[in-house]
Design an enzyme around this catalytic site. Structure first.
Site, PDB file in Angstrom:
ATOM      1  N   SER A   1       1.625 -50.819  49.028  1.00 26.13           N
ATOM      2  CA  SER A   1       2.908 -50.210  49.383  1.00 26.13           C
ATOM      3  C   SER A   1       2.929 -49.549  50.750  1.00 26.13           C
ATOM      4  CB  SER A   1       3.292 -49.187  48.324  1.00 26.13           C
ATOM      5  OG  SER A   1       2.365 -48.141  48.315  1.00 26.13           O
TER       6      SER A   1
ATOM      7  N   HIS B   1       5.632 -53.538  43.244  1.00 25.02           N
ATOM      8  CA  HIS B   1       6.432 -53.799  44.449  1.00 25.02           C
ATOM      9  C   HIS B   1       6.756 -55.285  44.604  1.00 25.02           C
ATOM     10  CE1 HIS B   1       6.680 -49.862  46.364  1.00 25.02           C
ATOM     11  NE2 HIS B   1       5.442 -49.648  45.976  1.00 25.02           N
TER      12      HIS B   1
ATOM     13  N   LYS C   1      11.706 -49.662  40.250  1.00 23.97           N
ATOM     14  CA  LYS C   1      11.910 -50.126  41.630  1.00 23.97           C
ATOM     15  C   LYS C   1      13.030 -51.173  41.634  1.00 23.97           C
ATOM     16  CE  LYS C   1       7.562 -48.438  43.281  1.00 23.97           C
ATOM     17  NZ  LYS C   1       6.262 -48.323  42.641  1.00 23.97           N
TER      18      LYS C   1
HETATM   19  C1  LIG Z   1       5.516 -47.264  41.878  1.00 23.35           C
HETATM   20  C2  LIG Z   1       4.209 -47.750  41.408  1.00 23.35           C
HETATM   21  C3  LIG Z   1       3.692 -47.371  40.170  1.00 23.35           C
HETATM   22  C4  LIG Z   1       4.361 -46.329  39.319  1.00 23.35           C
HETATM   23  O1  LIG Z   1       5.436 -46.860  38.619  1.00 23.35           O
HETATM   24  P1  LIG Z   1       6.284 -45.847  37.694  1.00 23.35           P
HETATM   25  O2  LIG Z   1       6.980 -46.762  36.751  1.00 23.35           O
HETATM   26  O3  LIG Z   1       7.183 -45.121  38.615  1.00 23.35           O
HETATM   27  O4  LIG Z   1       5.314 -44.969  37.011  1.00 23.35           O
HETATM   28  C5  LIG Z   1       2.508 -47.923  39.750  1.00 23.35           C
HETATM   29  N1  LIG Z   1       1.846 -48.818  40.510  1.00 23.35           N
HETATM   30  C6  LIG Z   1       2.295 -49.205  41.723  1.00 23.35           C
HETATM   31  C7  LIG Z   1       1.530 -50.193  42.529  1.00 23.35           C
HETATM   32  C8  LIG Z   1       3.498 -48.675  42.209  1.00 23.35           C
HETATM   33  O5  LIG Z   1       3.920 -49.034  43.414  1.00 23.35           O
END
Ligand SMILES: *Cc1c(COP(=O)(O)O)cnc(C)c1O
Length: 395
Positions: free
Chosen positions: A182, A210, A241
């Protein structure tokens, strides 16, 4: 007696503040979207994971309202007592199919999916081989587990092979990676990782937070984008997301793995069911492949436009054609000053610097969305160019 704890916290806070690392939250006075209201001012937003623009989509909101009437607000139970509605199982099957797995299991977040994965599957005589830049939730999940840990250098396939060799005598070997990193907008080298997994008898797990919904011709994620969908054994991902951005996550995997998680995974067993409205609305989103396709095309259009314009303007950017576009700026002070200037011009972006990213690689991370129009993207490009010139970064 709070005194000693308070003293310690205050002292630590002072240290963090003196390093300029104390985080403050900006409060939005609007829903999430391409335009948001911050401090009473309308600004363009380029710092949300709202890739498909669904966070405030009218059809999504109306699906959610219907779901509240149909399924109620809460379940007040974990899944295995009285917290499983028919729709929970239906969504699990739909998600499994979507990412090309046998089955799936819902969690309250992807953080929980990762927290409940490793310790459930692995024991002391097993090995986890993990990219050094994996997400915090993977790191925490791995910490809960007794398996031996091997870290390989970011993206470094020679080092991955060395670690696999070092772990050769272990009972199970699990390679763990983010599908997309990310901070860089870069995809994992999944084809090479799967080749090594075959050679060294290892299982492959990908956190596709992502990528789900956006990468690959059908948005099935980094497996689809790299032609490795049928070679990945476990996928974890989020609804926080691209899929509407409310909350929730899942693990999709081979049948025996999901069955076992349902029996033993602690965040699944001991935490409340995913809210009915989130389940129904996520189902609605995944069922609307046409809408997703249109949004994905808009997102990719915006991404290509922004990436090529910023490169032509002379900025250094990273990543491979992902809507995360890091503008590399070097020093933290530069990134902070440029982010502040951009906000003054009505463009909301966030700077990242050490310790979030390595020393000397401070950056502004721009995230494109399908909700952005051409006009929004043009405004951002113009503002970056103007401010980049002012700071002598480009000519
Ligand atoms: C955003 C993210 C998470 C966390 O996801 P949530 O559902 O908000 O807990 C976990 N792993 C990665 C790679 C992320 O980018």
């Amino acid at each position: 007696m709070y005194d000693s704890l308070q003293r310690i916290l205050k002292k630590t806070e002072d240290d963090i503040r003196s390093q300029g690392l104390w985080k403050t939250e900006r409060e939005l006075q609007s829903p999430q979207g391409a335009e948001i209201t911050v401090n009473g001012k309308r600004v363009l937003n380029f710092s949300a994971n709202n890739y498909l623009g669904l966070a405030n989509n009218p059809d999504v909101i109306s699906a959610a309202k219907k779901a509240l009437d149909r399924y109620g607000y809460g379940l007040s139970s974990v899944r295995f007592i009285s917290g499983t509605q028919e729709q929970h199982r239906k969504l699990e099957r739909t998600l499994a199919q979507y990412v090309g797995m046998d089955d799936a299991i819902l969690y309250s977040s992807c953080f929980d999916a990762n927290a409940g994965l490793f310790e459930t599957l692995l024991a002391g005589d097993d090995a986890i081989i993990s990219d050094e830049l994996n997400h915090a939730s993977i790191i925490d999940g791995v910490r809960l587990c007794k398996a031996e840990r091997y870290r390989y250098k970011h993206h470094d396939m020679d080092d991955l092979e060395n670690q696999l060799k070092a772990a050769q005598s272990k009972r199970i070997k699990l390679i763990v990676t983010d599908g997309v990193f990310s901070m860089d907008g870069e995809m994992a080298k999944l084809k090479d990782i799967c080749d090594l997994a075959d050679r060294y008898d290892a299982v492959v797990m990908v956190d596709d937070s992502h990528a789900t919904g956006i990468l690959g011709p059908n948005g099935r994620g980094s497996g689809e984008a790299t032609g490795t969908m049928d070679r990945i054994d476990i996928v974890t991902s989020t609804f926080g997301k691209a899929f509407g951005g409310a909350s929730g996550g899942f693990t999709a995997a081979r049948q025996e793995i999901v069955d076992f998680l349902r029996q033993r995974s602690r965040p699944y067993l001991f935490s409340n069911s995913l809210a009915p409205v989130v389940v129904a609305t996520t189902q609605y989103i995944v069922d609307h492949a046409d809408t997703l396709k249109q949004a994905r095309e808009q997102l990719m259009h915006n991404t290509e436009k922004f990436r090529s314009a910023m490169t032509s303007a002379g900025f250094t950017i990273r990543g491979n054609n992902h809507p995360i576009v890091p503008i590399m700026l070097g020093e933290a002070t530069v990134a902070a000053a440029i982010a502040a200037d951009l906000l003054n011009e009505g463009v909301f972006v966030i700077g990242f610097w050490y310790p979030v990213v390595p020393q000397g690689t401070a950056r502004i991370r721009v995230q494109l969305s399908a909700a952005h129009t051409d006009e929004h993207v043009n405004k951002a490009i113009e503002a970056f160019t103007r401010i980049g010139k002012k700071h002598g970064l480009i000519q």
